[in-house]
Design an enzyme around this catalytic site. Sequence first.
Site, PDB file in Angstrom:
ATOM      1  NE  ARG A  75      -1.245  10.425   7.091  1.00  0.00           N
ATOM      2  CZ  ARG A  75      -0.371  10.646   8.033  1.00  0.00           C
ATOM      3  NH1 ARG A  75      -0.034  11.890   8.333  1.00  0.00           N
ATOM      4  NH2 ARG A  75       0.176   9.664   8.702  1.00  0.00           N
ATOM      5  NE  ARG A 103      20.044  -2.382   1.196  1.00  0.00           N
ATOM      6  CZ  ARG A 103      20.922  -2.301   0.261  1.00  0.00           C
ATOM      7  NH1 ARG A 103      21.551  -3.362  -0.152  1.00  0.00           N
ATOM      8  NH2 ARG A 103      21.192  -1.157  -0.328  1.00  0.00           N
ATOM      9  NE  ARG A 146      16.760   8.655   7.550  1.00  0.00           N
ATOM     10  CZ  ARG A 146      15.975   8.319   8.556  1.00  0.00           C
ATOM     11  NH1 ARG A 146      14.723   8.727   8.592  1.00  0.00           N
ATOM     12  NH2 ARG A 146      16.426   7.566   9.532  1.00  0.00           N
ATOM     13  NE  ARG A 155      -1.539  -0.269   4.149  1.00  0.00           N
ATOM     14  CZ  ARG A 155      -1.769   0.882   4.722  1.00  0.00           C
ATOM     15  NH1 ARG A 155      -2.742   1.667   4.303  1.00  0.00           N
ATOM     16  NH2 ARG A 155      -1.048   1.302   5.734  1.00  0.00           N
ATOM     17  CE1 TYR A 175      13.870  -1.636  12.145  1.00  0.00           C
ATOM     18  CE2 TYR A 175      11.491  -1.726  12.464  1.00  0.00           C
ATOM     19  CZ  TYR A 175      12.685  -1.023  12.491  1.00  0.00           C
ATOM     20  OH  TYR A 175      12.698   0.292  12.890  1.00  0.00           O
ATOM     21  CG  ASP A 197       9.237   0.366  14.842  1.00  0.00           C
ATOM     22  OD1 ASP A 197      10.330   0.788  14.421  1.00  0.00           O
ATOM     23  OD2 ASP A 197       8.168   0.465  14.202  1.00  0.00           O
ATOM     24  CD  GLU A 221      19.907   7.847   8.081  1.00  0.00           C
ATOM     25  OE1 GLU A 221      19.147   7.096   7.428  1.00  0.00           O
ATOM     26  OE2 GLU A 221      19.653   8.238   9.224  1.00  0.00           O
TER      27      GLU A 221
END
Length: 371
Positions: A174, A247, A278, A170, A352, A354, A304
């Site tokens: 917004r 990665r 970024r 997806r 991974y 958070d 980065e």
Amino acid sequence: MYDYLIVGAGLYGAVFAHEAKKAGKSVLVIDKRPNIAGNVYTEKVEGINVHKYGAHIFHTNNKKVWSYITQFAEFNRFTNSPVANYHGELYSLPFNMYTFNKMWGVVTPEEAAAKIEEQRKDAGITEPKNLEEQAISLVGTDIYEKLIKGYTEKQWGRPCTELPSFIIKRLPVRLTFDNNYFNALYQGIPVGGYTKMVANLLDGIEVRLNEDYLAKKAEYDVMADKVIYTGAIDAYFDYKLGTLEYRSVRFENETLDKPNFQGNAAVNYTDVETPWTRIIEHKWFEFGKDEDGNDLPKTVISREYSSEWKPGDEPYYPVNDEKNGQLYAQYRELAEKENKVIFGGRLGEYKYYDMDAVIASALDMCEKELA
Ligand SMILES: Cc1cc2nc3c(=O)[nH]c(=O)nc-3n(C[C@H](O)[C@H](O)[C@H](O)COP(=O)(O)OP(=O)(O)OC[C@H]3O[C@@H](n4cnc5c(N)ncnc54)[C@H](O)[C@@H]3O)c2cc1C
């Protein structure tokens, strides 16, 4: 003798250590790095808390985790509103009405929705065969070309036409002016930095740094009834079944003799020509002020670069493909036979996580283990 030897002073290890001590257990924490806090480590440079292993923004919908972690730090009101820079054109992220107005000059949500629909129809893609086709079929050509293509290719090190479509299921769009990237109920940055928060978790607990458990495993194993191991699972077994892949990210840090470089914590470079993905300007996680509310005269930025990982590099993101999934499952089987050892955290579970999820996972383990 200790009840628990905890390998790793990251969030998983620190939460477990805190709860074990609270439950009356004796605990020793070791870490091979010279500092606590694992990957959430922040280091003060020119009065600025620099996120040494990548920018970390705490965000969660889990009230239990939020109530827990706010015992150890006060959080500021930071919300993540990244900016995209495409050859000097600036866009709001996530894609919202500011983005669409800048891109097409549309003013109302209806106009924006119609424009996206028109671009999707024009592309005429019904069965996307790769990531490029998938993205265009979801949001049309303009957003894909300016905001998705270059960034994604830099992140994965391959053209979007060679990446599988399933990577993008997806693309949130917004039709509002909401710039808050995370849809989380609770978010912010711990005042004083993450290192201070982890130090509060580890308050009163014996911690030994620069200690590699695997280099002295036999010596350490006799010191405790149980081991909580938050290092890499394949390293624990001396890579005997093969190496799990990651990665990686390379950071180039620079201190600048000016108060403001980009006016925002995160600016993503979405063109393919700029080599970095970024730039993070750390002071804006704390509104450019020190803990006493004073403006900081200098600034620290991190460029980065997404990179291929090779053994010996810092492991960042587990590669969720079949090959690595199967290898992890084999290591997991071996891990289950290690009666004295609990494998946890992002490296121990090759997952991974958070920060909120790793705290929740550690608290679940505490409930099972310390009951
Ligand atoms: C680039 C990047 C950005 C991220 N940004 C966010 C974000 O914005 N928001 C968010 O919620 N989450 C973010 N995360 C996720 C977050 O970093 C993790 O959830 C968290 O760090 C996991 O904690 P941990 O304790 O499992 O692992 P770690 O923090 O890695 O801790 C493991 C510790 O074990 C030590 N160790 C390993 N092997 C040994 C050994 N043999 N002997 C002794 N010590 C050992 C390591 O030195 C390390 O200190 C990000 C992750 C990355 C990679």
